[in-house]
Design a protein around this motif. Sequence first.
Motif, mmCIF file in Angstrom:
data_model
loop_
_atom_site.group_PDB
_atom_site.id
_atom_site.type_symbol
_atom_site.label_atom_id
_atom_site.label_comp_id
_atom_site.label_asym_id
_atom_site.label_seq_id
_atom_site.Cartn_x
_atom_site.Cartn_y
_atom_site.Cartn_z
ATOM 1 N N LEU A 268 0.820 -1.215 0.000
ATOM 2 C CA LEU A 268 0.000 0.000 0.000
ATOM 3 C C LEU A 268 0.852 1.261 0.000
ATOM 4 O O LEU A 268 0.498 2.268 -0.613
ATOM 5 N N SER A 269 2.008 1.196 0.660
ATOM 6 C CA SER A 269 2.820 2.395 0.878
ATOM 7 C C SER A 269 4.035 2.503 -0.029
ATOM 8 O O SER A 269 4.655 3.559 -0.104
ATOM 9 N N GLY A 270 4.420 1.407 -0.674
ATOM 10 C CA GLY A 270 5.580 1.452 -1.552
ATOM 11 C C GLY A 270 6.862 0.985 -0.902
ATOM 12 O O GLY A 270 7.951 1.388 -1.308
ATOM 13 N N GLY A 271 6.770 0.111 0.097
ATOM 14 C CA GLY A 271 7.977 -0.429 0.718
ATOM 15 C C GLY A 271 7.835 -0.572 2.214
ATOM 16 O O GLY A 271 6.833 -0.166 2.803
ATOM 17 N N GLY A 272 8.857 -1.188 2.833
ATOM 18 C CA GLY A 272 8.880 -1.336 4.280
ATOM 19 C C GLY A 272 8.441 -2.681 4.803
ATOM 20 O O GLY A 272 8.178 -2.825 6.000
ATOM 21 N N ALA A 273 8.404 -3.713 3.935
ATOM 22 C CA ALA A 273 7.979 -5.041 4.391
ATOM 23 C C ALA A 273 8.899 -5.596 5.463
ATOM 24 O O ALA A 273 8.474 -6.353 6.338
ATOM 25 N N LYS B 186 3.020 19.338 0.952
ATOM 26 C CA LYS B 186 1.624 18.881 0.923
ATOM 27 C C LYS B 186 1.181 18.358 -0.440
ATOM 28 O O LYS B 186 0.406 17.420 -0.535
ATOM 29 N N GLN B 187 1.676 18.961 -1.520
ATOM 30 C CA GLN B 187 1.224 18.587 -2.860
ATOM 31 C C GLN B 187 2.140 17.576 -3.540
ATOM 32 O O GLN B 187 1.898 17.193 -4.679
ATOM 33 N N LEU B 188 3.165 17.126 -2.845
ATOM 34 C CA LEU B 188 4.113 16.182 -3.434
ATOM 35 C C LEU B 188 3.419 14.884 -3.832
ATOM 36 O O LEU B 188 2.777 14.234 -3.022
ATOM 37 N N GLY B 189 3.555 14.517 -5.114
ATOM 38 C CA GLY B 189 3.044 13.243 -5.592
ATOM 39 C C GLY B 189 1.533 13.143 -5.713
ATOM 40 O O GLY B 189 0.994 12.052 -5.929
ATOM 41 N N GLN B 190 0.823 14.268 -5.594
ATOM 42 C CA GLN B 190 -0.639 14.212 -5.703
ATOM 43 C C GLN B 190 -1.095 14.106 -7.154
ATOM 44 O O GLN B 190 -2.138 13.520 -7.443
ATOM 45 N N LEU C 237 12.587 4.334 -0.331
ATOM 46 C CA LEU C 237 13.512 5.246 -1.009
ATOM 47 C C LEU C 237 13.212 5.316 -2.501
ATOM 48 O O LEU C 237 13.248 6.392 -3.102
ATOM 49 N N VAL C 238 12.937 4.176 -3.109
ATOM 50 C CA VAL C 238 12.607 4.153 -4.541
ATOM 51 C C VAL C 238 11.319 4.930 -4.800
ATOM 52 O O VAL C 238 11.231 5.718 -5.744
ATOM 53 N N THR C 239 10.321 4.721 -3.949
ATOM 54 C CA THR C 239 9.034 5.408 -4.124
ATOM 55 C C THR C 239 9.207 6.926 -4.112
ATOM 56 O O THR C 239 8.734 7.630 -5.011
ATOM 57 N N ILE C 240 9.904 7.441 -3.092
ATOM 58 C CA ILE C 240 10.067 8.896 -3.001
ATOM 59 C C ILE C 240 10.980 9.409 -4.110
ATOM 60 O O ILE C 240 10.798 10.524 -4.611
ATOM 61 N N PHE C 241 11.945 8.604 -4.550
ATOM 62 C CA PHE C 241 12.832 9.012 -5.633
ATOM 63 C C PHE C 241 12.040 9.159 -6.937
ATOM 64 O O PHE C 241 12.232 10.124 -7.693
ATOM 65 N N LEU C 242 11.152 8.217 -7.201
ATOM 66 C CA LEU C 242 10.332 8.285 -8.413
ATOM 67 C C LEU C 242 9.395 9.492 -8.374
ATOM 68 O O LEU C 242 9.147 10.134 -9.397
ATOM 69 N N VAL C 243 8.874 9.795 -7.190
ATOM 70 C CA VAL C 243 7.982 10.950 -7.044
ATOM 71 C C VAL C 243 8.755 12.256 -7.216
ATOM 72 O O VAL C 243 8.348 13.141 -7.972
ATOM 73 N N ARG C 244 9.903 12.353 -6.538
ATOM 74 C CA ARG C 244 10.641 13.627 -6.495
ATOM 75 C C ARG C 244 11.452 13.886 -7.763
ATOM 76 O O ARG C 244 11.463 15.010 -8.273
ATOM 77 N N TRP C 245 12.143 12.856 -8.272
ATOM 78 C CA TRP C 245 13.035 13.081 -9.407
ATOM 79 C C TRP C 245 12.295 13.015 -10.745
ATOM 80 O O TRP C 245 12.456 13.876 -11.600
ATOM 81 N N PHE C 246 11.463 12.001 -10.917
ATOM 82 C CA PHE C 246 10.791 11.805 -12.203
ATOM 83 C C PHE C 246 9.377 12.380 -12.250
ATOM 84 O O PHE C 246 8.752 12.392 -13.307
ATOM 85 N N ALA D 41 4.183 5.680 -8.541
ATOM 86 C CA ALA D 41 5.468 5.310 -7.948
ATOM 87 C C ALA D 41 5.359 4.009 -7.158
ATOM 88 O O ALA D 41 6.245 3.141 -7.240
ATOM 89 N N VAL D 42 4.278 3.848 -6.405
ATOM 90 C CA VAL D 42 4.090 2.626 -5.622
ATOM 91 C C VAL D 42 3.952 1.416 -6.545
ATOM 92 O O VAL D 42 4.529 0.352 -6.275
ATOM 93 N N ALA D 43 3.207 1.567 -7.640
ATOM 94 C CA ALA D 43 3.039 0.459 -8.593
ATOM 95 C C ALA D 43 4.389 0.028 -9.171
ATOM 96 O O ALA D 43 4.708 -1.171 -9.242
ATOM 97 N N LEU D 44 5.196 0.995 -9.592
ATOM 98 C CA LEU D 44 6.522 0.683 -10.143
ATOM 99 C C LEU D 44 7.430 0.061 -9.086
ATOM 100 O O LEU D 44 8.159 -0.901 -9.368
ATOM 101 N N THR D 45 7.379 0.578 -7.870
ATOM 102 C CA THR D 45 8.223 0.054 -6.797
ATOM 103 C C THR D 45 7.861 -1.383 -6.473
ATOM 104 O O THR D 45 8.742 -2.242 -6.310
ATOM 105 N N MET D 46 6.581 -1.680 -6.384
ATOM 106 C CA MET D 46 6.165 -3.036 -6.025
ATOM 107 C C MET D 46 6.574 -4.052 -7.083
ATOM 108 O O MET D 46 6.999 -5.162 -6.765
ATOM 109 N N LEU D 47 6.465 -3.665 -8.343
ATOM 110 C CA LEU D 47 6.861 -4.591 -9.407
ATOM 111 C C LEU D 47 8.379 -4.760 -9.439
ATOM 112 O O LEU D 47 8.882 -5.896 -9.410
ATOM 113 N N CYS D 48 9.100 -3.651 -9.469
ATOM 114 C CA CYS D 48 10.550 -3.709 -9.698
ATOM 115 C C CYS D 48 11.327 -4.105 -8.455
ATOM 116 O O CYS D 48 12.201 -4.979 -8.514
#
Length: 251
Positions: A22-27, A120-124, A160-169, A176-183
């Motif tokens: 759900l969150s993009g990591g931390g299992a 507040k608006q990051l990744g919305q 880290l991957v989730t926030i990197f995809l949101v912030r950089w790309f 970002a969560v979908a890409l992180t979970m797959l990759c």
Amino acid sequence: MDWLNSLLLFFGSFISNTLASLSGGGAGLLQFPLLIFFGLPFSIALATHKVASVALGLGAAYTHIKHKSFSPNVAAYLVLVGSIGVVIGANIVLLIPEQIAEKMLGLMILAIGIYSRLKKQLGQTARPTHRDLKGWIIGGLGLIVIGIINGSLTAGSGLLVTIFLVRWFGYSYKQAVALTMLCVGLFWNGIGGVAVAMAGAPIYWPWLPILLLGSFLGGSLGAYLTTKYSNQVIKICFELLTFAVGIKLLL
């Protein structure tokens, strides 16, 4: 392992992987310490956790592929560049002072959670950026570094991957969560598990069926929830998990 401990291990795996999906990591926040608690040495628990986490990727990938939540080309790029770092990290895991590395990672993840909360608006919404040749190359170097962290430590690299995809790309949290979970969940952890095992850390096979089932079901449920909730809800879940993982690694 008796039935009660088996049940505890299953529910611990299921809950941790649902939150991660759900969150993009931390299992590794709950699943990895559980393996230690039940008696596995650090290196064996790490290899076993990484192999089990592949099922998290499988469960989440099925849902995200069904909903076409990501670009196959971007996914292939993430798998390629990240795998380089994962293999490097898996081969240096025994050379890194564990406590120092985990505290540094904990501070970094905690800072990321605070940063996300303040923005507040990051990744919305998706706001494509750095998606030219130079951006992909620089981004690839950053992902290799995160891959090294993934290969050598237990928890937090997916965040880290989730926030990197949101912030950089400029992806939205859902993308970002979908890409992180797959990759990360499927490929990085799979490659990392194999690399750690080849580096001399054996996998504890008797517990894998329980962990694989909990990871797969948790990954599927978490991915389903991401399709139902807004980017704002996903962002809050991401931030809560970063705080939890960061504090856990520090303490």
